[in-house]
Structures are given as C-alpha cells and as structure tokens.
Scaffold this motif. Structure first.
Motif, short mmCIF file in Angstrom:
data_model
loop_
_atom_site.label_atom_id
_atom_site.label_comp_id
_atom_site.label_asym_id
_atom_site.label_seq_id
_atom_site.Cartn_x
_atom_site.Cartn_y
_atom_site.Cartn_z
N GLY A 412 7.74 8.95 -18.12
CA GLY A 412 8.10 7.55 -17.96
C GLY A 412 7.16 6.87 -16.99
O GLY A 412 6.17 7.44 -16.54
N PRO A 413 7.45 5.60 -16.63
CA PRO A 413 6.54 4.83 -15.78
C PRO A 413 6.51 5.35 -14.36
O PRO A 413 7.38 6.10 -13.92
CB PRO A 413 7.16 3.42 -15.84
N LEU A 414 5.45 4.97 -13.63
CA LEU A 414 5.36 5.31 -12.23
C LEU A 414 6.56 4.75 -11.48
O LEU A 414 7.13 3.73 -11.86
CB LEU A 414 4.06 4.75 -11.64
N SER A 415 6.95 5.42 -10.38
CA SER A 415 8.16 5.02 -9.66
C SER A 415 8.00 3.70 -8.94
O SER A 415 8.98 3.00 -8.70
CB SER A 415 8.55 6.12 -8.67
N VAL A 416 6.77 3.32 -8.57
CA VAL A 416 6.57 2.05 -7.88
C VAL A 416 5.11 1.64 -8.06
O VAL A 416 4.23 2.49 -8.21
CB VAL A 416 6.91 2.15 -6.38
N THR A 417 4.88 0.33 -8.07
CA THR A 417 3.53 -0.20 -8.11
C THR A 417 3.35 -1.15 -6.94
O THR A 417 4.14 -2.09 -6.77
CB THR A 417 3.27 -0.96 -9.42
N PHE A 418 2.33 -0.89 -6.10
CA PHE A 418 2.04 -1.79 -4.99
C PHE A 418 1.20 -2.95 -5.51
O PHE A 418 0.08 -2.75 -5.99
CB PHE A 418 1.30 -1.04 -3.88
N ILE A 419 1.76 -4.17 -5.41
CA ILE A 419 1.04 -5.36 -5.84
C ILE A 419 0.05 -5.80 -4.78
O ILE A 419 -1.10 -6.16 -5.06
CB ILE A 419 2.02 -6.51 -6.17
N SER A 420 0.48 -5.76 -3.52
CA SER A 420 -0.41 -6.17 -2.42
C SER A 420 0.09 -5.56 -1.13
O SER A 420 1.28 -5.26 -0.97
CB SER A 420 -0.45 -7.70 -2.30
N VAL A 421 -0.85 -5.36 -0.21
CA VAL A 421 -0.55 -4.94 1.16
C VAL A 421 -1.42 -5.80 2.07
O VAL A 421 -2.64 -5.87 1.88
CB VAL A 421 -0.84 -3.45 1.39
N ASN A 422 -0.80 -6.46 3.06
CA ASN A 422 -1.54 -7.32 3.97
C ASN A 422 -1.10 -7.08 5.40
O ASN A 422 0.05 -6.71 5.66
CB ASN A 422 -1.32 -8.80 3.62
N ALA A 423 -2.02 -7.30 6.32
CA ALA A 423 -1.72 -7.19 7.75
C ALA A 423 -2.47 -8.30 8.47
O ALA A 423 -3.67 -8.48 8.26
CB ALA A 423 -2.12 -5.83 8.30
N THR A 424 -1.75 -9.06 9.32
CA THR A 424 -2.36 -10.17 10.05
C THR A 424 -1.88 -10.18 11.49
O THR A 424 -0.74 -9.77 11.78
CB THR A 424 -2.01 -11.52 9.38
N GLU A 425 -2.74 -10.67 12.38
CA GLU A 425 -2.39 -10.78 13.80
C GLU A 425 -1.58 -12.04 14.05
O GLU A 425 -1.85 -13.10 13.47
CB GLU A 425 -3.65 -10.80 14.66
N SER A 426 -0.58 -11.94 14.91
CA SER A 426 0.23 -13.09 15.30
C SER A 426 0.66 -12.92 16.73
O SER A 426 1.54 -12.11 17.05
CB SER A 426 1.46 -13.22 14.38
#
Length: 593
Positions: A412-426
């Motif tokens: 069957g399909p993969l258990s999860v698909t990462f669409i995007s990962v981002n990291a920013t300073e605040s």
C-alpha cells in the motif's frame, strides 16, 4: 603455431589524445603494458631525446613519444624531462604496499610485467600543463615475449598485470589460479571524473564475455579482449597466479581499447554517477554494477570486486564492511537495501542514473532514499531512472552515506509524505514547521537537531493528530548553523525522515548557551559563542548546589561546543550549569531534567 619471430621488432600503440571530436579524450592517465624486451624508458617512450621536451633535441620525432617527469631531487640528471611534484608521470603498482612505485631513472629497462600508469598529454611537443593535447604513438623495440608466461600475485591485494604479447588476447583464456578472483579492472581514459584524467571500470563475467561498469566511456558493451599494450588489475583473497598462453591470442586490435556493443539479458542493476557542467552537459564520473541470480552468494567472495579509488569522485556499494564496485548476489527481497558510499564530490550538480534489467517482480518496489533531503524516489526495475542532486558545502549534503535504495513488497501507500519542512528565526528562537499528507498509521514526530548536519539528536516529541501542519519552537538556538529534520514514527515500527533545513544565527558578541534544554538524550552541550581564548571551568550543580560534574576545557577564540554526560539516575528537577571564564567572571544557566 610452431613459428617464431627471430630478432627485434618495433611495437606501436596509438594514443588518441586530444581528438575528442573523433572519439579521443583529453590528457589522461593510461594503464599500459610493454611486449618487448631490450630498450630503456628513455630510448623508447621518450624517443631517446637528447634534451628535455621543449628544448632543441627534445622532440626528435613529432607524433611519437611523451614527456615523462619525475620528482627525484636529481630528476633531470636521471633522464626525466623535468622535476615535478607531487609525483612522477610514470609509475608501477606495488601490491605489497598498495601504492605506486616511481622509477629512479629513465635509463632503466622499460619492460615491467606490471605495466605502467602513465600520464599522456600528447607527443613530446606538449611540454606545459596547459598545452594543447595531441595524439601520439608510443613504441618499444626489442625481442618479443612469446610462449607461456605467468605472474605471481600476493594474497589480499590488488595486482597490476600487463598483457605480455604484441597481440590482443581473450580474457576467458587467461588462467587464474589460487586466490585470484573472477573480476578484473581496466583504466578508462574516457571516464572523465571531476579532473578528467580517467578512472577505473570493472569487468564482471557473464557467459562468454564480461560486462563493464560504468557501462560507458570506452566500454559501451560486452568485453571479450585485452588489447595489445594494455595492462589491467586483478584482485586476490589468497595468493595466486595469472597465466598466459599462446592460444589466448586473437586477431585484430581496437583503438583506445574500444569494444563491440552487444546486449545481454542477465539480471542487472547498474548505477552511473554523472557530473553536470554549468552548461548542462554531463560527464561520467563513476559507477557500480550488481548482477543478481540464484547461483550467486550474498557474501563477499571471488566474484565481487573491491573498489579501487579514483582521483576524484568515487561511487561504491557498502557491503560486508567493504566498498564494492561489482557485487554478485542473490535476488533482492522485501526490505533489502543497497547502501551507497559516495566520496570525492565537489560543490556542484550531479546525477545518479539507475539502469535495471529484468529485476521486476510481482509486488516488489524500489525507492531511492536521499537522507539529506529526506525524499524517496521510485526506481524503475526494468528500465532507467535519473535522479539529479546538488552537493553543497554542508556536511550532510556531501555525507558518504547520503543515498540508499530500499526494496519493499507492495503493502500500500507510504505511511506519510512530507510536503514541506521550514525553519525560521524569530527574536532569537527558531520556529520549525512541517506539512504532511497521507498521514496513515503515524504515532508521533520527532524533531531532531544538529550543529553540523551529520549527528542529530532528538529535541522534541510531537504526537500525531491527523493534522496537515505541525510546528515547534526551539528556544535554545545557538550561534552558528542550526540544522533540523523531522522523523516520523509509524505504528508498524517504520520511520520516515524529512529533508534537512538550516538556520544561521549570527554571532552574539558575548553568549554562552546550552542545548538541548530540557535534557533528552543524556548529554548537555555548552556552546561558547565569540568568547575569548583560554581555560573555562564548567560545573554541573544539583538543586542543593552540590557539584555533580566538573571539567576544564580549552577554548580557542570564536565558537566551540563542549559535551557533558548526564547521569540518568539523577532525580528530576532544576539543575544549573556554572561556567567560569578565563577572567574569573561566572555565568550561570538553568537546565531542566
């Protein structure tokens, strides 16, 4: 048969240097053999020049010979054209040391059963590094080597052996005894690599011929012959012998060691590594080959080829604790993995090209996993798949174990698909966000952090909630690069790793910080940012003010990190890190366990 050549003869080998438009190649190394006995290096390949190349008398026969350099202090006095560093342009492989020996003089006999690795820039008119490459002919004069001929090779080593005859020979008629394996290696001047000087190709026996990998350059098809004037490498797992006989000789000769192109239906999995030039053109750098069949073993044996290093890019398969160029193994099954070892790359674009032949099987899928980017790419198991990637000056980007291929039965399909990962300073903190889809059977997500892009540790554990977007704030960002990736935890025990993202925190003129906080992995790191050089006293204090750990570290001006091991038996609560600077000032930081 029954005939003998009496007297001396001249044997010529044309080297197609500089004629790239006519199938030639750039200046490159050549692995060459000698089939006559009687002349010295200077008399033959240097055309007995009376002066160094570029000087009057240095090029007595245009179109013939090569410039030969040495690195001896008295190189010119010993007949070399010029003294050079780091090494000579002619050398022979020493199986005992695993290195190349350089001759002490060009007045020595040129015949060596090992052959020579020789830098060919062109004929003797090409005497500068930047000079235009030209074709040349290398020739030797003397008595032929005839009759039976054998070479002893030591155990657990590589050995260079020259074709002893003034004739092409059939590989299948070379007799290998003792611990000599079934795989041989050629040097291909058309295997460009990052420096364009050639590289090793490996021949794996299939039926009555051999298949080369990478399957390109001079060897675009099955290989049957070793050419006149060509040397090659064998490998051993015990001492042995390589023997030649007159019946190995065949008619004809090939230019630049080219072979005929013919198809083979053996079950294969080939991987080629290409470098991508700024104009979009590609050059072949290296490659690997897997042959699969029930008759093969998954153990490393005489049918597998240990990787020999090129001068630039190197791609191999990591198997049995060794780097393998050609692996013969049984058919792959569910969760079998090909672990690649990629080294010698530069900051530029590359391409992995996968060519599978007859590997397809009902329900079997294959995926290329890019550990650095956290991506999975399906691989065609009966055809070609290309994967372009870029090497950056980031450790994780050029990590040797960045790529692997995992085989799965289709559940069957993969258990999860990462669409995007981002990291920013605040405001001194770092916000980490990730989006997913196909979140099936996911238990939780681990946020993992690193200071170098290679060694990651867990800093947060987020339970899955059938959401499309998740976030977490790192309140312990430190000066310099902060790397993050997300690791999903499946209910079935499988993990999926996202791509890696980076945030650069500019230098703080006076900052001492710790990470992780709270403690999660048994180690707390003290990070010194732009602190003066000197000795720093670091103490870990419990809530009662008692000293748990004390260490003194030496810090060189700039940034550094120092690890303190945590004892899991300690009680939960609020602890303190006390840092005493070289000037006596004390900096206190609270840490939660």
């Amino acid at each position: 048969t029954g005939k003998t050549i009496i007297g001396k003869a001249t044997v010529e080998r044309f080297i197609n240097t500089g004629l790239e438009a006519q199938g030639g190649h750039r200046k490159s190394w050549q692995l060459l053999a000698i089939s006559t006995i009687g002349q010295t290096i200077k008399q033959s390949w240097m055309e007995n020049a009376t002066a160094p190349t570029g000087m009057p008398g240095g090029d007595p026969k245009p179109g013939y010979g090569i410039m030969i350099t040495g690195r001896l202090p008295n190189a010119v006095a010993e007949g070399f054209d010029v003294r050079t560093t780091p090494g000579a342009s002619i050398k022979a492989y020493n199986s005992s040391t695993g290195t190349y020996d350089e001759p002490n003089s060009t007045h020595l006999p040129i015949y060596d059963p090992r052959g020579y690795m020789v830098m060919v820039r062109g004929d003797r008119s090409v005497f500068t590094h930047n000079g235009d490459a030209k074709p040349t002919t290398l020739r030797t004069k003397g008595n032929f080597i005839i009759g039976d001929h054998s070479v002893d090779v030591p155990a657990n080593s590589f050995a260079s052996i020259g074709n002893p005859y003034a004739s092409a020979i059939e590989i299948n008629k070379i007799v290998k005894t003792g611990g000599v394996t079934e795989v041989i290696a050629f040097w291909d001047p058309l295997l460009s690599g990052g420096y364009g000087l050639g590289g090793f190709v490996y021949l794996a026996k299939t039926g009555d011929h051999y298949i080369a990998t990478p399957l390109t350059g001079s060897y675009s098809g099955p290989v049957k012959h070793i050419q006149s004037g060509q040397a090659f490498f064998v490998q051993t797992n015990a001492a042995g012998k390589v023997s030649f006989a007159e019946n190995a000789k065949v008619s004809g000769s090939e230019l630049v060691m080219r072979q005929e192109n013919r198809d083979s239906r053996t079950v294969l999995f080939k991987t080629n590594l290409y470098g991508i030039n700024p104009d979009g053109t590609a050059f072949i750098a290296d490659g690997t080959l897997m042959q699969l069949g029930d008759e093969f073993s998954n153990e490393i044996d005489r049918y597998d080829a240990i990787k020999m290093s090129n001068t630039s890019e190197n791609l191999s398969i990591r198997s049995g604790g060794k780097n393998i160029a050609v692996e013969r193994r049984q058919h792959v099954n569910d969760f079998d993995t090909i672990f690649y070892n990629l080294t010698g790359v530069r900051a530029q674009k590359y391409r992995l090209s996968f060519i599978a032949q007859d590997m397809q099987r009902q329900g079997l899928d294959a995926f290329l996993e890019d550990i650095y980017l956290g991506t999975k790419t399906p691989i065609n198991l009966n055809g070609s798949t290309d994967y372009d990637f870029t090497i950056e000056n980031i450790p994780g980007s050029y990590a040797s174990d960045r790529f692997r291929i995992v085989f799965h039965a289709a559940f069957g399909p993969l258990s999860v698909t990462f669409i995007s990962v981002n990291a920013t300073e605040s405001e001194g903190d770092i916000q980490v966000k990730w989006k997913v889809e196909n979140e099936n059977g996911i238990q939780a997500y681990k946020v993992e952090k690193s200071s170098d892009g290679l060694s990651f540790y867990e800093v947060a554990h987020i339970n899955a909630g059938n959401l499309n977007e998740y976030n977490w704030t790192d309140k312990n960002a430190y000066t310099g690069n902060n790397y993050y990736r997300i690791n999903s935890i499946g209910l079935n025990g499988k993990d999926e790793i996202s791509r890696t993202v980076k945030v650069l925190i500019q230098a703080d003129p006076s900052k001492i910080s710790i990470y992780p906080n709270p403690i999660t992995n048994g180690v707390v790191n003290v990070h010194l940012s732009n602190q003066p050089s000197g000795k720093y006293s670091i103490r870990l204090l419990n809530p009662a003010g008692q000293i748990i750990v004390h260490k003194v570290v030496t810090h060189i001006q700039g940034n550094s990190s120092h690890a303190i091991k945590w004892d899991y038996k300690m009680a939960r609560g609020m602890y303190q890190i006390e840092v005493t600077k070289p000037d006596g000032l004390v900096h206190m930081i609270k840490v939660v366990y």
